[in-house]
Design an enzyme around this catalytic site. Structure first.
Site, short mmCIF file in Angstrom:
data_model
loop_
_atom_site.label_atom_id
_atom_site.label_comp_id
_atom_site.label_asym_id
_atom_site.label_seq_id
_atom_site.Cartn_x
_atom_site.Cartn_y
_atom_site.Cartn_z
N GLY A 53 96.37 12.67 125.52
CA GLY A 53 96.50 13.77 126.55
C GLY A 53 95.17 13.91 127.41
N GLY A 56 91.65 14.02 125.41
CA GLY A 56 91.27 13.08 124.25
C GLY A 56 92.37 12.43 123.93
N VAL A 58 94.93 11.46 120.15
CA VAL A 58 95.32 11.76 119.01
C VAL A 58 95.67 10.83 117.80
CG1 VAL A 58 96.77 13.45 117.37
CG2 VAL A 58 96.17 14.18 119.51
N LYS A 73 92.42 14.66 116.43
CA LYS A 73 92.57 14.78 117.84
C LYS A 73 90.72 14.52 118.12
CE LYS A 73 92.92 17.76 121.73
NZ LYS A 73 94.03 18.86 122.17
N ASP A 167 99.30 26.71 128.54
CA ASP A 167 99.81 25.44 128.54
C ASP A 167 101.31 24.92 127.71
OD1 ASP A 167 99.61 22.89 130.01
OD2 ASP A 167 98.21 22.00 128.63
P1 ATP Z 1 97.45 17.65 127.13
O1 ATP Z 1 97.60 16.48 128.04
O2 ATP Z 1 98.57 18.51 126.88
O3 ATP Z 1 96.25 18.45 127.74
P2 ATP Z 1 95.58 17.27 124.88
O4 ATP Z 1 94.68 15.86 125.27
O5 ATP Z 1 95.02 18.48 124.86
O6 ATP Z 1 96.93 17.12 125.82
P3 ATP Z 1 97.22 17.23 122.54
O7 ATP Z 1 98.41 18.14 123.36
O8 ATP Z 1 96.53 18.13 121.49
O9 ATP Z 1 96.07 16.77 123.41
O10 ATP Z 1 97.76 16.19 121.89
C1 ATP Z 1 98.49 15.15 122.44
C2 ATP Z 1 99.86 14.52 122.02
O11 ATP Z 1 99.36 14.14 120.44
C3 ATP Z 1 100.75 15.60 121.89
O12 ATP Z 1 101.57 15.49 122.78
C4 ATP Z 1 101.63 15.24 120.65
O13 ATP Z 1 102.47 14.01 120.96
C5 ATP Z 1 100.47 14.30 119.76
N1 ATP Z 1 99.90 15.04 118.50
C6 ATP Z 1 99.06 16.17 118.76
N2 ATP Z 1 98.86 16.94 117.68
C7 ATP Z 1 99.40 15.90 116.53
C8 ATP Z 1 99.75 16.31 115.17
N3 ATP Z 1 99.20 17.05 114.49
N4 ATP Z 1 100.57 15.26 114.45
C9 ATP Z 1 101.57 14.23 115.41
N5 ATP Z 1 101.06 14.33 116.69
C10 ATP Z 1 100.33 14.83 117.54
#
Ligand code: ATP
Ligand code: MG
Length: 353
Positions: A53, A56, A58, A73, A167
């Site tokens: 994302g 960072g 995951v 994450k 979001d």
């Molecule tokens: P964004 O681009 O939405 O800002 P972000 O960096 O904040 O993303 P997250 O949305 O928390 O990150 O997670 C990115 C991706 O990782 C999610 O869209 C999902 O596909 C995967 N993911 C996140 N948490 C989990 C989890 N607990 N189990 C499995 N996959 C997960």
């Protein structure tokens, strides 16, 4: 040990520092099946990537001592104030939402001088990846069950912690093998003061409500949970049709212009969707936010009420979907292998002649 790399001596930075100090007391521990383990970054082994994302990435990791799998994450602490705030908000909300079955569960966190790791329960996929792999719309009754979870999750955040998500989109909705849908990614969630958010932060523009794009007073934007209700409506149209409502737009500016100037998206007619579902989406996508429902009203809607009690086996549906996706992937692999094999044969025969 300093918790956040200091970005100046302003109050804001020291507030963040203080909050992180508080959170630090809860870190370095992993709770799994009622047992508490002491952990550091060395306690976990990398298994595979799960998603990337803007904040960072995951990854799936194995906790060596218990052999349990966790989703981690991993976020870098760059010292940038906005980024620190995002990390903090995300961590803060997951840590305190342990009693909500519609929010992804946090099992612990690790804070090092350079990184923050949030250890979560491992979910199977996010709904964005699911529709991309599935290549067909999600059936209405499955969406109905998903809506009940998502609205309950958003309502929990508002009622219990006074925050809105900001979001809401399919990539922040996770699904597990039991068929449960949970919300994740609280990095830009906003604290509500008198039920209103007062800061302008970037969410995903494509799902952004008109009143967030063009606030009445741009100098002090004010909006509330109804902006998340709009994003929910856009997400539902996408899940039910497999098409992003503004897909014809060539860039972000065109999307924003479309949201402001055109009639709101609707479910297409003649695709067998129930009247209730049409009306539910229509309510979520009410352009005038003053007339758009909040969660208590959505929870009274006949579509929500129906799926609150309906018996729908999301787990079996998801198991079938996984099988289908696996079969498609195997077929693609076989086709790719036979193309490579015939290309090799051709090049061998042409080089020998
Ligand atoms: P964004 O681009 O939405 O800002 P972000 O960096 O904040 O993303 P997250 O949305 O928390 O990150 O997670 C990115 C991706 O990782 C999610 O869209 C999902 O596909 C995967 N993911 C996140 N948490 C989990 C989890 N607990 N189990 C499995 N996959 C997960
Ligand atoms: Mg996300």
């Amino acid at each position: 040990m300093p918790i956040a790399p200091t970005t100046g001596h302003d109050k804001f930075a020291s507030d963040i520092d203080h909050k992180l100090q508080e959170i630090m007391k809860q870190t370095g521990k992993l709770t799994k099946n009622g047992k508490v383990y002491k952990i550091t970054v060395d306690s976990l082994d990398f298994v595979k990537e799960l998603g990337t994302g803007s904040c960072g990435h995951v990854v799936e990791m194995k906790h060596k001592e218990s052999n349990e799998i966790v989703a981690v994450k991993q976020m870098r602490r760059s010292g940038n104030r906005e980024e620190n705030k995002r990390i903090l908000m995300d961590l803060d909300i997951v840590l305190k939402s342990h009693s909500c079955p519609y929010i992804v569960q946090c099992m612990g966190a690790i804070v090092t001088p350079s990184e923050v790791w949030i250890c979560m329960e491992q979910m199977s996929t996010c709904l964005d990846k699911l529709i991309k792999k599935l290549k067909e719309p999600i059936p209405e009754q499955i969406i109905g069950k998903m809506v009940v979870s998502i609205v309950n999750g958003l309502n929990y955040l508002k009622d219990n912690h006074g925050v809105m998500h900001r979001d809401v989109k399919p990539s922040n909705m996770l699904l597990d093998e039991k068929g449960t849908v949970k919300l994740c990614d609280f990095g830009i969630s906003g604290r509500l003061v008198d039920s209103k958010a007062r800061t302008r932060v970037a969410g995903c523009t494509a799902y952004m409500a008109p009143e967030r794009i063009e606030p009445e007073d741009p100098k002090s934007p004010v909006y509330d949970v109804r902006a998340d209700v709009w994003s929910l409506g856009i997400s539902l149209v996408e899940l039910a049709t497999l098409e992003f409502p503004f897909k014809h737009c060539r860039n972000e500016f065109e999307v924003l212009a479309c949201v402001l100037e055109q009639d709101p998206p609707r479910l297409p007619p003649n695709r067998g969707f129930s009247l209730d579902f049409h009306h539910f989406i229509q309510s979520c996508l009410t352009k005038d936010h003053q007339k758009r429902p909040k969660y208590p009203q959505l929870m009274e809607h006949s579509f929500f009420k129906r799926y609150e009690i309906a018996r729908v086996d999301v787990a079996s549906w998801f198991a079938q979907v996984l099988q289908k996706v696996k079969a498609q992937e195997n077929l693609q692999k076989q086709q790719a292998a036979s193309t490579t094999a015939s290309a090799t044969t051709t090049s061998l025969s042409s080089s020998s002649s």
